[in-house]
Each structure stands twice: as structure tokens, then as C-alpha cells.
Write an enzyme that holds these catalytic residues in place. Structure first.
Site, PDB file in Angstrom:
ATOM      1  N   LYS A   1      -7.161   0.551  -0.310  1.00 12.77           N
ATOM      2  CA  LYS A   1      -8.679  -0.433  -0.959  1.00 12.77           C
ATOM      3  C   LYS A   1      -9.538   0.108   0.133  1.00 12.77           C
ATOM      4  CE  LYS A   1      -7.402  -3.164  -4.206  1.00 12.77           C
ATOM      5  NZ  LYS A   1      -8.212  -2.281  -5.346  1.00 12.77           N
TER       6      LYS A   1
ATOM      7  N   ALA B   1      -0.357  -0.684   2.811  1.00 14.19           N
ATOM      8  CA  ALA B   1       0.188   0.716   1.701  1.00 14.19           C
ATOM      9  C   ALA B   1      -1.509   0.557   1.212  1.00 14.19           C
ATOM     10  CB  ALA B   1       0.605   1.125   0.857  1.00 14.19           C
ATOM     11  N   TYR B   2      -0.987  -1.551   0.556  1.00 14.61           N
ATOM     12  CA  TYR B   2      -2.042  -1.080  -0.462  1.00 14.61           C
ATOM     13  C   TYR B   2      -3.029  -1.646   0.073  1.00 14.61           C
ATOM     14  CZ  TYR B   2      -4.276  -5.378  -3.741  1.00 14.61           C
ATOM     15  OH  TYR B   2      -5.702  -5.644  -3.940  1.00 14.61           O
ATOM     16  N   ALA B   3      -3.736  -2.217   0.857  1.00 14.75           N
ATOM     17  CA  ALA B   3      -4.968  -2.211   2.149  1.00 14.75           C
ATOM     18  C   ALA B   3      -5.146  -0.723   2.489  1.00 14.75           C
ATOM     19  CB  ALA B   3      -4.699  -3.412   2.947  1.00 14.75           C
TER      20      ALA B   3
END
Length: 259
Positions: A168, A163-165
């Protein structure tokens, strides 16, 4: 003392990469606005450090403002606070550099990502960048610079950060579109993609856990983990005249991880 100092706004500037960037900009004679979410004391400490650096050079100014990147509804109010700070501290209605650095992480295997964490990561890393930048555009000087902070994990995959990547990755696409649409105003927009850095991000894992340090070191061409001083000076250089012809680019600063 400069009559018209350059002014940079750095979200998430009270610690880690944001703090380091603020200090390196101050050393280059740039005034700074740093934002914080939870620790006003930490942000004020950064302000004092920047002022101390500035006094050794040409006498800089710096202020700290509260900003919660997860609270999208508060962006209008924050933009007004920025405008007031510019008028009160610098007697101006414009600033020069925006560093979209505020970050959060919620590590989880793909099958365990919650909607709440997904929404928070989306707000902090993507939605807030879109709408904060949009609201600050009238205050950003023509010929200014924007740096969006991404991650090396948009190029290589590490379990637990889907989710984080992904947020980004969206920022990197957004960066190119921003560069095209803001180019007529002479505003350059670039994204930097740091690799693992020894800060309190990711729960301080890269900084504090030997096994993580060993793993990163073994898979990094330059043979060590990153430190904030690897990133802050690079961001400062992107905001200098030396980088005036660079826009719409993703620039990885990872020491060559997972090549």
C-alpha cells in the site's frame, strides 16, 4: 434520464468497501461496473441493489464482471471484456471513474512472510493496479478520476501486516506519479487510506472479534470502529465535481486512529 451517464469501474466491488462505494455512486446517478473474484452471486446482488437504487432516481445501469487481480496475465483479456461491456450496455467505448479497490491479506510476523504470500499481495495490491490502469487508460475518459485504495497502516505500524502495508505504501507513491503523468489529460488520481473497518477483510476481525473492536475503539479519536458507510460516501465524493481540483493526495479516513 441522463443521455451520457457517468460510469465507474470498481474492482473488488462485490463486498465490503467496494460494494458500499457502488451503492453510493448509484444513489448519485452513476452507473457501475463491479468486479468479483469468487462470488458471482454476491456481485449480481450488488448489481440488483444498484439497479433498485437507480430506479428510484433516474434509472441506472450496472454490470458485474469476473476479475482476478492475482492473475496478471489475464489483464489484457479483462480489459477487452470491459470494452465489450461498455459497448453492449452503454453503447460507448469509454468510462469515467476507476476505483482500484480489490484487496487480499495474508497476516504474518515479518520473520514468517512467505514468498508465495508476498507475491500474491504484490500482484493484488500493486502490480495489478499498475497494469490494469495502464490497459484501461485508452477507455478512461479525459477529465476522469482514479481512486487507489491504500490503508492507514502506511502511517502507523501494526505487527503482522508488514507485507500488506508495504504494498500500500508503494501504491501511495504510484498515485503521485500517476497524478503527474495523467494530469495533462485532466485525469485526477488520489489515494484513500481507510483505518480498520468492520467488513470481512482481515478475516472479519474488526467486525466480529470484541477484543479487536475494543482495541480499535480505544485508539481511535472518534471512539469507534469504522463501518463501510464511513468510506463509500467519501469515495463517491472524490468522484464528484466538488473534488475536481484535488489530485496526487493521500487522504486518510480512519476516525483518527493512533494519533
Amino acid at each position: 434520464m441522463s443521455i451520457n451517464p457517468k460510469i465507474a469501474l470498481i474492482t473488488g466491488g462485490s463486498r465490503g468497501l467496494g460494494r458500499n462505494t457502488a451503492l453510493h455512486l448509484a444513489r448519485r446517478g452513476v452507473d457501475v461496473i463491479v468486479t468479483y473474484q469468487t462470488s458471482e452471486a454476491a456481485a449480481q446482488a450488488v448489481v440488483e441493489e444498484c439497479l433498485a437504487v437507480g430506479r428510484k432516481a433516474v434509472g441506472r445501469k450496472a454490470v458485474a464482471l469476473h476479475y482476478d487481480a492475482n492473475h496478471i496475465a489475464g489483464i489484457d483479456e479483462f480489459a477487452a471484456v470491459v470494452q465489450q461491456a461498455l459497448a453492449t450496455t452503454w453503447n460507448t467505448d469509454q468510462f469515467d471513474f476507476l476505483v482500484n479497490n480489490a484487496g487480499a491479506h495474508a497476516p504474518a510476523p515479518f520473520g514468517e512472510i512467505t514468498e508465495a504470500d508476498f507475491d500474491r499481495l504484490s500482484n493484488v495490491h500493486f502490480k495489478s493496479v499498475v497494469f490494469l490502469t495502464q490497459k484501461l487508460l485508452p477507455l478512461l475518459r479525459d477529465g476522469g478520476r482514479i481512486v487507489n485504495v491504500s490503508t492507514s497502516m502506511t502511517r502507523h505500524a501494526n505487527a503482522g501486516s508488514a507485507a500488506y502495508a508495504s504494498m500500500k505504501g508503494a501504491i501511495e507513491v504510484l498515485t503521485r506519479f500517476m497524478a503527474v503523468e495523467l494530469g495533462p489529460r485532466g485525469i485526477s488520481v488520489n489515494a484513500i487510506a481507510p483505518g480498520p473497518v468492520a467488513t470481512d477483510f482481515f478475516g472479519g476481525a474488526v467486525r466480529d472479534i470484541p477484543q479487536v473492536q475494543e482495541f480499535v475503539t480505544a485508539n481511535t479519536a472518534l471512539g469507534r470502529t469504522g463501518v463501510p458507510d464511513d468510506i463509500g460516501p467519501f469515495i463517491a465524493s472524490l468522484l464528484s465535481d466538488d473534488s475536481r481540483w484535488l489530485s496526487g493526495q493521500r487522504l486518510e479516513i480512519s476516525g483518527g486512529i493512533f494519533l
